[in-house]
Motif scaffolding. Sequence first.
Motif, PDB file in Angstrom:
ATOM      1  N   GLN A 191       0.635  -0.858   0.204  1.00 63.60           N
ATOM      2  CA  GLN A 191      -0.232   0.270  -0.426  1.00 63.60           C
ATOM      3  C   GLN A 191       1.199   1.613   0.445  1.00 63.60           C
ATOM      4  OE1 GLN A 191      -3.516   0.163  -0.064  1.00 63.60           O
ATOM      5  NE2 GLN A 191      -3.903  -1.624  -0.012  1.00 63.60           N
ATOM      6  N   CYS A 192       0.723   1.741  -0.925  1.00 62.33           N
ATOM      7  CA  CYS A 192       0.784   3.473  -0.452  1.00 62.33           C
ATOM      8  C   CYS A 192      -0.621   4.430   0.311  1.00 62.33           C
ATOM      9  CB  CYS A 192       0.949   4.148  -2.499  1.00 62.33           C
ATOM     10  SG  CYS A 192       1.626   6.490  -2.234  1.00 62.33           S
ATOM     11  N   TYR A 193       0.623   4.676   1.617  1.00 67.61           N
ATOM     12  CA  TYR A 193      -0.244   5.667   1.989  1.00 67.61           C
ATOM     13  C   TYR A 193      -0.054   6.963   2.055  1.00 67.61           C
ATOM     14  CZ  TYR A 193      -0.861   1.159   4.275  1.00 67.61           C
ATOM     15  OH  TYR A 193      -1.498  -0.548   4.305  1.00 67.61           O
ATOM     16  N   VAL A 194       0.707   7.741   1.764  1.00 61.60           N
ATOM     17  CA  VAL A 194       0.854   9.165   1.095  1.00 61.60           C
ATOM     18  C   VAL A 194      -0.272  10.054   1.324  1.00 61.60           C
ATOM     19  CG1 VAL A 194       1.203  11.203   0.223  1.00 61.60           C
ATOM     20  CG2 VAL A 194       2.857   8.869  -0.187  1.00 61.60           C
ATOM     21  N   CYS A 221       2.273   9.361  -3.876  1.00 58.18           N
ATOM     22  CA  CYS A 221       2.625   7.787  -3.749  1.00 58.18           C
ATOM     23  C   CYS A 221       4.199   7.570  -5.520  1.00 58.18           C
ATOM     24  CB  CYS A 221       1.588   6.919  -4.884  1.00 58.18           C
ATOM     25  SG  CYS A 221       0.166   6.900  -3.003  1.00 58.18           S
ATOM     26  N   GLU A 264       4.844   0.830   1.430  1.00 61.40           N
ATOM     27  CA  GLU A 264       5.484   0.917   0.459  1.00 61.40           C
ATOM     28  C   GLU A 264       6.684   2.611   0.891  1.00 61.40           C
ATOM     29  OE1 GLU A 264       3.689   2.460  -3.481  1.00 61.40           O
ATOM     30  OE2 GLU A 264       3.257   0.443  -3.238  1.00 61.40           O
ATOM     31  N   ASP A 311       8.095   5.930   0.632  1.00 61.45           N
ATOM     32  CA  ASP A 311       7.932   6.885  -1.050  1.00 61.45           C
ATOM     33  C   ASP A 311       9.020   8.410  -0.814  1.00 61.45           C
ATOM     34  OD1 ASP A 311       5.250   6.269  -2.360  1.00 61.45           O
ATOM     35  OD2 ASP A 311       4.711   5.835  -0.551  1.00 61.45           O
TER      36      ASP A 311
END
Length: 364
Positions: free
Chosen positions: A221-224, A262, A254, A256
């Motif tokens: 997962q991208c959590y930005v 992301c 992930e 970043d």
Amino acid sequence: KFWIYLSGMHASYSTLIALQILGSACLVWSTARAAADGLAGSCDAAGEIALDSEGHLVLADCHNTTTLGFMLAKLEQLNSVVAAQGSLIQQQQQVIHRMLEHDCSAVRGSGLPNHIALTTAGTVVYCDMEHDGGGWTLVAVSSDDGQDTWTWANRFYFSSDTTTFGSLSNLNRDFKSSALHEVLFRDILFVHAPSGVWASYHNVSNGTVSLGTFIGNTGMQCYVNKTGFPMTAGTLNATNTLLCGSTDLYFNAEDDDGLSICSVSSNADHSAFGPCWNSRHDSGTRSNGCPWDDPGFAASLGPTSPANSAATGAAGPGEYGLPDLGPHGDGHGFTTPAVGFGRAAGLNTGTPGTGENHMRVFVR
């Protein structure tokens, strides 16, 4: 302290009881001891409770009865024989009833201390009864113990790979219980050592899946610009730490590199698999800053993707991304492992490589 001997009882029940009544009393299956005390063959059709020559209570069962009902009935009989020990007898009854449950949540709020129990699935588990109401089942330990267990190559230990390892007698070492795949959970707890700092998170799951299934279903997962699961209770504090202003819990994050968008997968080279926290690499010039700068290195429980390989699944470095250190490897210069939020929060004060720095993971 007193001893109760179950003569002629089936070993599986008596051994269970002997294992679980810790620090207060012990029920032991011992035909030999009963014979030595002159009790062999002396009981009537219903079984007998007697005192041996040393004042120990002895329960003799002439008929090899192995039912739970028989055991509870005899404990009730003991309750009348030793009324002064009534509270202890009730605790022993609780112990027997625990064998009917699936995990430690069955004894949540019981007032019992931390203990080892046996589930109906035949799994021996450790129950934490001290933190956030108790009833927590230990599923894993991630430790800076000098061995590489929770690596990127072994990242599916946290999801689909049901391999177990470690021992309940060495809980400062890497450990994994089958409970990680068996216990259906809602809440999750992290306890760091040697600091004792802890954090619990409620309603992470809906109670229909295990932690392993939950992590597997989450994917990378991208959590930005996304929030995680907020801390419900605990002593973890993000102030003046490398944590990016939050104690929120995340999974499979992930890398970043501090970007506000992301990153593409080719940049996700120090990502985390499993539980993790939002942290920057360090406070110096090598850090890309918040958010999500090398979460695998900075604030995970071990599995860290190697350079440019998160998408391809390359084997990668050792646990916590080590030994990809200093002037070689990626040059980031990590000298201490993350141990969850331990490194980011400045809590890893134990001797490196000895297991003094470790984190226990519980569910309920």
